[in-house]
Design a protein around this motif. Structure first.
Motif, mmCIF file in Angstrom:
data_model
loop_
_atom_site.group_PDB
_atom_site.id
_atom_site.type_symbol
_atom_site.label_atom_id
_atom_site.label_comp_id
_atom_site.label_asym_id
_atom_site.label_seq_id
_atom_site.Cartn_x
_atom_site.Cartn_y
_atom_site.Cartn_z
ATOM 1 N N LEU A 1 -8.495 63.598 17.197
ATOM 2 C CA LEU A 1 -9.070 63.862 15.879
ATOM 3 C C LEU A 1 -8.360 65.046 15.228
ATOM 4 O O LEU A 1 -7.891 65.953 15.916
ATOM 5 N N THR A 2 -8.314 65.050 13.907
ATOM 6 C CA THR A 2 -7.791 66.203 13.188
ATOM 7 C C THR A 2 -8.929 67.167 12.862
ATOM 8 O O THR A 2 -10.110 66.823 12.945
ATOM 9 N N HIS A 3 -8.556 68.367 12.471
ATOM 10 C CA HIS A 3 -9.511 69.393 12.070
ATOM 11 C C HIS A 3 -10.407 68.887 10.942
ATOM 12 O O HIS A 3 -11.638 69.039 10.979
ATOM 13 N N GLU B 1 -12.460 62.035 24.710
ATOM 14 C CA GLU B 1 -12.361 60.633 25.130
ATOM 15 C C GLU B 1 -11.417 59.869 24.208
ATOM 16 O O GLU B 1 -10.615 59.041 24.660
ATOM 17 N N LEU B 2 -11.496 60.170 22.943
ATOM 18 C CA LEU B 2 -10.640 59.512 21.957
ATOM 19 C C LEU B 2 -9.185 59.946 22.106
ATOM 20 O O LEU B 2 -8.252 59.139 21.951
ATOM 21 N N GLU B 3 -8.976 61.194 22.445
ATOM 22 C CA GLU B 3 -7.636 61.773 22.487
ATOM 23 C C GLU B 3 -6.730 61.084 23.501
ATOM 24 O O GLU B 3 -5.512 60.986 23.296
ATOM 25 N N VAL B 4 -7.296 60.576 24.589
ATOM 26 C CA VAL B 4 -6.464 59.963 25.632
ATOM 27 C C VAL B 4 -6.090 58.523 25.300
ATOM 28 O O VAL B 4 -5.290 57.916 26.013
ATOM 29 N N ARG B 5 -6.650 57.989 24.234
ATOM 30 C CA ARG B 5 -6.309 56.622 23.831
ATOM 31 C C ARG B 5 -5.025 56.626 23.022
ATOM 32 O O ARG B 5 -4.945 57.239 21.961
ATOM 33 N N GLU B 6 -4.003 55.951 23.520
ATOM 34 C CA GLU B 6 -2.707 55.945 22.855
ATOM 35 C C GLU B 6 -2.767 55.281 21.483
ATOM 36 O O GLU B 6 -1.993 55.619 20.589
ATOM 37 N N LEU C 1 -8.139 55.624 9.172
ATOM 38 C CA LEU C 1 -9.595 55.585 9.336
ATOM 39 C C LEU C 1 -10.033 55.093 10.714
ATOM 40 O O LEU C 1 -11.228 55.077 11.008
ATOM 41 N N GLU C 2 -9.088 54.708 11.556
ATOM 42 C CA GLU C 2 -9.469 54.142 12.860
ATOM 43 C C GLU C 2 -10.238 55.138 13.709
ATOM 44 O O GLU C 2 -11.229 54.791 14.367
ATOM 45 N N ARG C 3 -9.792 56.389 13.746
ATOM 46 C CA ARG C 3 -10.479 57.404 14.561
ATOM 47 C C ARG C 3 -11.884 57.653 14.024
ATOM 48 O O ARG C 3 -12.841 57.800 14.797
ATOM 49 N N MET C 4 -12.010 57.720 12.703
ATOM 50 C CA MET C 4 -13.329 57.930 12.109
ATOM 51 C C MET C 4 -14.268 56.772 12.446
ATOM 52 O O MET C 4 -15.443 56.992 12.795
ATOM 53 N N ARG C 5 -13.798 55.552 12.332
ATOM 54 C CA ARG C 5 -14.657 54.399 12.623
ATOM 55 C C ARG C 5 -15.088 54.388 14.081
ATOM 56 O O ARG C 5 -16.235 54.059 14.397
ATOM 57 N N TRP C 6 -14.175 54.752 14.978
ATOM 58 C CA TRP C 6 -14.501 54.816 16.409
ATOM 59 C C TRP C 6 -15.607 55.834 16.642
ATOM 60 O O TRP C 6 -16.579 55.576 17.356
#
Length: 446
Positions: free
Chosen positions: A122-124, A112-117, A26-31
């Motif tokens: 994000l997924t589809h 922007e999110l994608e470059v964060r290790e 859920l980290e990506r969603m919360r971001w």
């Protein structure tokens, strides 16, 4: 580049995200929600999880609430009527121009999110979840029927606090992600349970014990099939001898109340359970004052509810049914329903995904099939038809043909059984989508 090119670019970007596969968390969603201003807040949700029966239960809930006069949003997976049908309000899919507008906003944030290790791309499915939340924030439906994609605890939909949670039957599927025991899988599904939010379920056995334990830990009440509520007096409704059923009738009871002679169009005993859990939720919403859902709306909503790809009648001469059973539990329930619908022999057109329990699915269907035709849905995840045919023979099934194209397979099957015979297309929801998208079925149907 003109507007059309921009639209194509963002659509290509969205489709390209399928390469990231399933990545629970859920980290990506919360971001993303932080940056979008939390569109999920201020909306009413009914959160639905489970292995089998989620989509049908969502359809029953949507239909009941619409009959009661509410404007209902719905988020479902997989979509059976085109990609945009994942997200709808009032039964209408999200407009394409609105979808494109949301994708244009989401794409730079996603990059922007994608470059964060620590987070990654994000997924589809996560993008579709965000699209749904933005659309519901804009359109403000009275209530949202909110289906999980996979599991529950770490599913991207698990960023809402619903009015009620629903967990349908729990069985073996997606074991590589959810676990290899019913206890592990049920624990993931029960992850949608929130503090003091009631849970309604058709689960039993070990799965129900897990749900009870998780709910007790957050002070949430559980309403379970054959414990707090029940369905009974089921009978199949037919227009005449020798004709396929037109629906089912049953009674519902719970909390000292009985509602008799409820009717649904969906076939199979399991659909009475799915309808029953929707009734239980509707009675709770009404009694608790969350939403007014009178008895007549429950009755009318159940009668109107339809859901594609679940024992869907696609032809009568021969009888052709489409069913997306894609795991052993679903296949067993399908076999039971086929015996009830028509005691005579069935020809089966089967296409499966290679990462499923293929032997379990085929074994559950073998006894109801006089023969099988091996084919494949149009997805890279599909098992090739020759390999599937080998697996069919290995479990003792007769293989009538191998047809790479599902429509060719159906045409071959229909010709083999003749006008008085019966064929079922099954093994994957992708299979059903391919056949439904193929336009007019190339068989003699009346």
């Amino acid at each position: 580049m003109g507007p059309r090119g921009n639209a194509e670019d963002v659509q290509d970007w969205l489709q390209g995200l399928t390469r990231f596969g399933i990545r629970p968390g859920l980290e990506r969603m919360r971001w993303m929600l932080d940056r979008l201003g939390h569109p999920e807040r201020g909306l009413r949700f009914l959160h639905v999880a489970g292995t089998n029966g989620k989509g049908s239960t969502c359809a029953f809930l949507e239909s009941i609430l619409e009959a009661a006069g509410y404007r209902v949003g719905m988020f479902i997976s997989p979509p059976m009527a085109g990609e945009r049908s994942r997200v709808s309000v009032g039964g209408q899919a999200i407009p394409e121009d609105v979808l494109i507008g949301y994708l244009r906003v989401l794409q730079p944030l996603a990059r922007e999110l994608e470059v964060r290790e620590d987070l990654g791309a994000l997924t589809h499915f996560e993008v579709w979840t965000l699209v749904a939340l933005r659309y519901f924030e804009q359109t403000r439906p009275d209530v949202v029927v909110w289906e999980t994609g996979l599991g529950g605890r770490l599913d991207s939909t698990n960023v809402v606090v619903p009015e009620a949670a629903v967990i349908t039957q729990v069985g073996f599927d997606h074991m590589g992600v959810l676990g290899h025991t019913i206890k592990q899988i049920a624990t993931e599904k029960a992850g949608i349970i929130k503090e003091r939010v009631p849970v309604f379920t058709t689960a039993n056995g070990v799965a129900l014990r897990v749900i009870d334990e998780v709910a007790a830990g957050v002070n949430s009440a559980v309403w379970a099939l054959d414990r707090e509520w029940a369905v009974a007096d089921r009978r199949v409704l037919r227009l005449g001898a020798g004709l396929p059923p037109e629906g089912q009738q049953f009674s519902w009871s719970g909390d000292g109340e009985t509602i008799s002679d409820l009717r649904i169009r969906l076939l199979g005993a399991h659909q009475c359970e799915n309808a029953g859990v929707a009734v239980a939720v509707a009675r709770y919403l009404d009694r608790s004052g969350v939403l007014s859902v009178p008895g007549w709306a429950i009755r009318r909503g159940l009668e109107r509810a339809a859901w594609p790809g679940r024992l869907e009648v696609a032809g009568l001469s021969p009888l052709i049914l489409l069913d997306g059973a894609h795991n052993p539990d679903g296949a067993r329930r399908l076999a039971e329903a086929l015996r009830e619908i028509r005691p005579g022999p069935w020809g089966l057109v089967v296409g499966v995904l290679a990462d499923k329990d293929v032997d379990g699915i085929l074994s559950a269907l073998k006894d109801v099939a006089s023969w099988m035709i091996a084919t494949a849905p149009d997805t890279p995840r599909a098992m090739d038809p020759d390999s599937l045919a080998t697996r069919m023979r290995r479990i003792g099934a007769e293989v009538a043909a191998v047809c790479p194209n599902p429509l060719d397979a159906l045409e071959t099957a229909a010709a083999a059984v003749g006008s008085g015979g019966a064929v079922c297309v099954t093994g994957s929801l992708y299979m059903v989508m391919d056949v439904r998208a193929g336009g007019k079925l190339r068989v003699e149907s009346q």
